[in-house]
Design a protein around this motif. Structure first.
Motif, PDB file in Angstrom:
ATOM      1  N   SER A   1       0.847  -1.189   0.000  1.00 50.38           N
ATOM      2  CA  SER A   1       0.000   0.000   0.000  1.00 50.38           C
ATOM      3  C   SER A   1       0.884   1.240   0.000  1.00 50.38           C
ATOM      4  O   SER A   1       1.870   1.295   0.738  1.00 50.38           O
ATOM      5  CB  SER A   1      -0.909   0.002   1.234  1.00 50.38           C
ATOM      6  N   PRO A   2       0.560   2.265  -0.791  1.00 52.41           N
ATOM      7  CA  PRO A   2       1.404   3.458  -0.834  1.00 52.41           C
ATOM      8  C   PRO A   2       1.402   4.263   0.466  1.00 52.41           C
ATOM      9  O   PRO A   2       2.341   5.010   0.744  1.00 52.41           O
ATOM     10  CB  PRO A   2       0.816   4.281  -1.992  1.00 52.41           C
ATOM     11  N   GLU A   3       0.352   4.134   1.277  1.00 56.37           N
ATOM     12  CA  GLU A   3       0.296   4.873   2.541  1.00 56.37           C
ATOM     13  C   GLU A   3       1.051   4.172   3.671  1.00 56.37           C
ATOM     14  O   GLU A   3       1.471   4.805   4.641  1.00 56.37           O
ATOM     15  CB  GLU A   3      -1.170   5.071   2.986  1.00 56.37           C
ATOM     16  N   ALA A   4       1.227   2.868   3.555  1.00 51.23           N
ATOM     17  CA  ALA A   4       1.776   2.078   4.649  1.00 51.23           C
ATOM     18  C   ALA A   4       3.178   2.511   5.086  1.00 51.23           C
ATOM     19  O   ALA A   4       3.457   2.529   6.295  1.00 51.23           O
ATOM     20  CB  ALA A   4       1.760   0.596   4.283  1.00 51.23           C
ATOM     21  N   PRO A   5       4.105   2.844   4.172  1.00 53.66           N
ATOM     22  CA  PRO A   5       5.438   3.247   4.630  1.00 53.66           C
ATOM     23  C   PRO A   5       5.410   4.450   5.576  1.00 53.66           C
ATOM     24  O   PRO A   5       6.215   4.524   6.517  1.00 53.66           O
ATOM     25  CB  PRO A   5       6.182   3.579   3.331  1.00 53.66           C
ATOM     26  N   PHE A   6       4.491   5.372   5.345  1.00 57.23           N
ATOM     27  CA  PHE A   6       4.396   6.549   6.212  1.00 57.23           C
ATOM     28  C   PHE A   6       3.920   6.155   7.614  1.00 57.23           C
ATOM     29  O   PHE A   6       4.382   6.699   8.613  1.00 57.23           O
ATOM     30  CB  PHE A   6       3.438   7.579   5.591  1.00 57.23           C
ATOM     31  N   GLU A   7       2.988   5.184   7.674  1.00 58.33           N
ATOM     32  CA  GLU A   7       2.514   4.701   8.974  1.00 58.33           C
ATOM     33  C   GLU A   7       3.581   3.863   9.668  1.00 58.33           C
ATOM     34  O   GLU A   7       3.683   3.848  10.896  1.00 58.33           O
ATOM     35  CB  GLU A   7       1.245   3.863   8.782  1.00 58.33           C
ATOM     36  N   ALA A   8       4.381   3.171   8.899  1.00 56.32           N
ATOM     37  CA  ALA A   8       5.349   2.233   9.467  1.00 56.32           C
ATOM     38  C   ALA A   8       6.490   2.925  10.195  1.00 56.32           C
ATOM     39  O   ALA A   8       7.056   2.361  11.137  1.00 56.32           O
ATOM     40  CB  ALA A   8       5.914   1.343   8.358  1.00 56.32           C
ATOM     41  N   VAL A   9       6.837   4.124   9.773  1.00 53.76           N
ATOM     42  CA  VAL A   9       7.992   4.808  10.369  1.00 53.76           C
ATOM     43  C   VAL A   9       7.847   4.924  11.876  1.00 53.76           C
ATOM     44  O   VAL A   9       8.784   4.651  12.643  1.00 53.76           O
ATOM     45  CB  VAL A   9       8.187   6.196   9.722  1.00 53.76           C
TER      46      VAL A   9
END
Length: 416
Positions: free
Chosen positions: A56-64
């Motif tokens: 998902s393109p949004e997931a990396p931002f949440e993962a940080v």
């Protein structure tokens, strides 16, 4: 076309020599567990780093935010993964710098993990810097003290471009330093001490001594909330609860008032050591800070510690003051929970004037005024526990399970 990934940097693990792979593999496993709520495609090692990719393109931002809380992570970067082609990585560099607002100067720092790319790092710095100067004419280059660094890592056939990084908690991956049992209350100190040992790679097993049946079970629920607050660290696998109130009452009736606290603590240490032996733990951990309260003077620390003979007692907060501990509690997310009041064993049968410098002879006499061995055995028969699924390194002991099933009531219900 560039995609977004999380690039995990570590520091201490890189110094582990021949054992480095063991630490890296444990960190990979811990990161997978921490990110399980997100659509993760892969978490795997690349040269000198760990990379997490997502569907998902949004997931990396949440993962940080999740990754930075995992012990062993020195820094996490939200990177563009590009082809090793200027048409791909130069626009990514422009976008990476554009995401960082409020900076007047920048620097480019390129690195090649192998030499299969024809451009040297100096040439890459010039090439990327030139593209950034053209895209941002109002921002100047400062190679000595820039507001932001744009990094370009050429690694295993890809180019990783990033400017946004967040600092991690550092330390070592949970599961690489053995198991410890911590004496755990709903106050500020012991959750911070537990977190600090987890940050050094220890798998933590807290033991809470409740004032039940002389008090309510409020402190027990707060301790469960504290363990959940420590969940992102991934260090706690199980919380034990020991109903301690009746033993405190019996001790209060048997020993001089000034020595009550020391007798309470000696009994707690003895029970915690027995739990630790069954758990296969290698140390006890407490939240003591030198001189903070009457039981934490050097004389009294010695008096309580001497009942523990099979393992060391570690005190990660021993040189910290209360303000430092509170600041750490705020940083790790336990402060608000610990600020709530609940009656526990610490509030029961407290003496008016506790002894601050106990003499060994006094302590020995008081210790012999009640049947402490029988109390230890009795308390072990009343132990309850709650298991948590946030620590992949924790393995419950088969021996304890057999003993517990035979001697103790059902596990403590999980509030959630």
């Amino acid at each position: 076309m560039a995609s977004r990934v999380c690039l995990v940097h570590y520091h201490e693990i890189g110094l582990k020599g021949k054992n480095r792979k063991t630490f890296e593999d444990q960190l990979v496993a811990n990161l997978r567990l921490a990110l399980r709520s997100l659509p993760v495609s892969s978490v795997h090692r690349i040269s000198g780093h760990i990379m997490a990719t997502f569907s998902s393109p949004e997931a990396p931002f949440e993962a940080v935010g999740l990754i930075r809380q995992v012990p062993g992570v020195a820094r996490v970067s939200l990177a563009f993964r590009c082809l090793q082609d200027p048409d791909d990585y130069l626009p990514a560099a422009v976008e990476a710098l554009g995401e960082v607002g409020g900076c007047g100067s920048f620097k480019v720092q390129a690195k090649r993990s192998n030499t299969d790319y024809p451009l040297h790092t100096i040439e890459l710095n010039r090439q990327i810097g030139s593209a950034l100067c053209e895209a941002f004419p109002d921002r100047r280059v400062d190679v000595h003290d820039p507001d932001v660094e744009v990094r370009a890592l050429f690694n295993e056939g890809s180019a990783f471009i990033y400017a946004a990084s967040e600092r991690g908690v550092g330390g070592l991956p949970v599961g690489t330093a053995g198991k410890c049992v911590s004496l755990f209350s709903s106050g500020f100190d012991s959750p911070v001490a537990t977190w600090m040992m987890g940050r050094r790679g220890a798998t933590m097993v807290p033991v809470h001594f409740s004032g039940r049946p002389m008090t309510s079970d409020g402190s027990e629920w707060l301790c469960q909330d504290l363990v959940r607050a420590l969940g992102p660290e991934g260090a706690v696998g199980r919380l034990y609860v020991v109903p301690f109130g009746q033993c405190q009452r019996d001790i209060a009736l048997a020993v001089p008032q000034s020595l009550r606290i020391l007798m309470y603590r000696r009994l707690m240490y003895a029970v915690a050591e027995r739990i630790a032996l069954v758990e296969g733990a290698k140390a006890l951990v407490t939240g003591e800070s030198l001189g903070q309260v009457a039981s934490q003077t050097l004389d009294n620390i010695r008096a309580t510690s001497e009942v523990v003979t099979a393992m060391p007692v570690l005190r990660p907060l021993i040189g910290s003051d209360k303000q430092e501990i509170i600041e750490r509690a705020k940083a790790i997310g336990t402060y608000d929970i610990s600020s709530q009041t609940a009656p526990d064993c610490c509030t029961l049968f407290m003496p008016r004037r506790p002894e601050t410098h106990a003499k060994p002879a006094q302590v020995a006499v008081a210790w012999g005024l009640f049947d402490h061995d029988a109390m230890v055995e009795g308390l072990l028969r009343t132990v309850e526990y709650v298991d948590f699924d946030t620590c992949g390194a924790y393995r419950p002991p088969a021996r304890w399970r057999e003993r517990h099933d035979a001697l103790a009531p059902a596990p403590l219900p999980d509030e959630g």
